[in-house]
Scaffold this active site. Sequence first.
Site, mmCIF file in Angstrom:
data_model
loop_
_atom_site.group_PDB
_atom_site.id
_atom_site.type_symbol
_atom_site.label_atom_id
_atom_site.label_comp_id
_atom_site.label_asym_id
_atom_site.label_seq_id
_atom_site.Cartn_x
_atom_site.Cartn_y
_atom_site.Cartn_z
ATOM 1 N N GLY A 194 9.073 45.177 19.039
ATOM 2 C CA GLY A 194 7.957 45.651 19.847
ATOM 3 C C GLY A 194 6.780 45.992 18.928
ATOM 4 C CE1 TYR A 195 1.988 50.492 18.895
ATOM 5 C CE2 TYR A 195 1.265 49.701 16.536
ATOM 6 C CZ TYR A 195 1.068 50.338 17.664
ATOM 7 O OH TYR A 195 -0.105 51.171 17.867
ATOM 8 C CD GLU B 46 -2.746 37.082 16.982
ATOM 9 O OE1 GLU B 46 -2.402 36.030 16.913
ATOM 10 O OE2 GLU B 46 -3.567 37.520 17.847
ATOM 11 C CG HIS C 271 5.940 40.668 16.885
ATOM 12 N ND1 HIS C 271 4.972 41.779 16.351
ATOM 13 C CD2 HIS C 271 7.031 40.972 16.205
ATOM 14 C CE1 HIS C 271 5.961 42.796 16.026
ATOM 15 N NE2 HIS C 271 6.985 42.162 15.707
ATOM 16 C CE LYS D 199 6.447 41.787 6.449
ATOM 17 N NZ LYS D 199 6.613 42.590 7.698
ATOM 18 C CB SER E 147 4.645 45.000 9.055
ATOM 19 O OG SER E 147 5.266 45.926 8.950
ATOM 20 N NE ARG F 236 9.546 50.342 9.247
ATOM 21 C CZ ARG F 236 10.490 49.492 9.217
ATOM 22 N NH1 ARG F 236 10.260 48.449 9.034
ATOM 23 N NH2 ARG F 236 11.585 49.964 9.748
HETATM 24 P P1 AMP Z 1 10.194 43.144 14.155
HETATM 25 O O1 AMP Z 1 9.691 43.368 15.678
HETATM 26 O O2 AMP Z 1 9.507 43.592 13.020
HETATM 27 O O3 AMP Z 1 11.736 43.076 14.146
HETATM 28 O O4 AMP Z 1 9.941 41.504 14.109
HETATM 29 C C1 AMP Z 1 10.330 40.696 14.988
HETATM 30 C C2 AMP Z 1 10.135 39.207 14.452
HETATM 31 O O5 AMP Z 1 8.905 38.840 14.164
HETATM 32 C C3 AMP Z 1 11.146 38.849 13.234
HETATM 33 O O6 AMP Z 1 11.603 37.529 13.418
HETATM 34 C C4 AMP Z 1 10.091 39.116 12.167
HETATM 35 O O7 AMP Z 1 10.307 38.240 10.945
HETATM 36 C C5 AMP Z 1 8.886 38.155 12.812
HETATM 37 N N1 AMP Z 1 7.587 38.828 12.165
HETATM 38 C C6 AMP Z 1 7.304 40.086 11.939
HETATM 39 N N2 AMP Z 1 6.008 40.119 11.139
HETATM 40 C C7 AMP Z 1 5.737 38.816 10.803
HETATM 41 C C8 AMP Z 1 4.579 38.184 10.193
HETATM 42 N N3 AMP Z 1 3.646 38.829 9.635
HETATM 43 N N4 AMP Z 1 4.637 36.864 10.407
HETATM 44 C C9 AMP Z 1 5.544 36.291 10.882
HETATM 45 N N5 AMP Z 1 6.532 36.653 11.539
HETATM 46 C C10 AMP Z 1 6.725 37.951 11.395
#
Ligand code: AMP
Length: 284
Positions: A31-32, A35, A37, A152, A188, A190
């Site tokens: 979540g959060y 682009e 995601h 990423k 991210s 974060r």
């Molecule tokens: P997260 O919410 O951080 O667990 O990310 C969920 C999915 O989004 C994971 O497969 C990440 O690798 C992908 N993701 C996060 N940040 C990016 C980014 N900047 N570009 C592409 N995919 C991303």
Amino acid sequence: MKIINSISELKATVKQARQADMTVGFVPTMGYLHEGHLSLMYTAKKENDFLVASIFVNPLQFGPSEDYAVYPRDLERDAKLAEQAGVDVLFAPPEAEMYPQGVQNMNTYVDLKGITDKLCGKQRPGHFRGVATVVTKLFNIVGPDYAYFGQKDAQQVLVLKKMVQELNMNVVIRVLPIVREVDGLAMSSRNVYLEGPQRQAALVLYNSLCQAQKLLQQGQRNAGLIRDTISQLISQQPLATIDYVEIVDLQNLQPVEVITDAVLIALAVKIGKVRLIDNLLWEE
Ligand code: AMP
């Protein structure tokens, strides 16, 4: 778009789509949304008839001193963005739905040997066990044909591809490129923690990877030299502390000395207290 909190309702909804002969795509997230995601969702929507996305901040993959409690959350905003991206069902289970026995009382884990104790796994013991276990649970709940992940999190991709292959899971892992801010910072969730001058300082990750790419394009194949160049650039940034800078074989994540094959240049850097990762894939 339907928002579903319960596993049984999610399963019933996907079953209906399957009965209508639809293919099912799945984008798991914490979540959060940004682009990065959303790029996964757009592509998944194009490639499948029915799209499920999940939002679940998974306690099992956070260490005791990590940011689980304060990880940014905003379901209302995420729901709007997911709907615009074409998501049919947003699965947002509460913790008690995913871990009714409590995370401390789990008996079953998916744990991969070898590749999980390197890079981020070295700094975050148990992290990839948490990721592999929750993704297995989500795959069992959703039953997707295709699941979408970002480059990423390069080590995560490798771990999940191995898991799917070695456990014969019926899902194809699709990996999409890193989405960046206009100045190059990898998106991210974060990044919202970055305050004042930290935002500018965070560019050191991308800039040092660009410098590494330049050296590779000029023919440099000495991994030690490229690693030192990256480390020096990051060390010059007073707000940055290196967690690791590594150049590793793409198959087994073992460090390489001379680059003769595909390698991953992977960084984890703390800007203040904010731990950021970025990477560059170099294919010969
Ligand atoms: P997260 O919410 O951080 O667990 O990310 C969920 C999915 O989004 C994971 O497969 C990440 O690798 C992908 N993701 C996060 N940040 C990016 C980014 N900047 N570009 C592409 N995919 C991303």
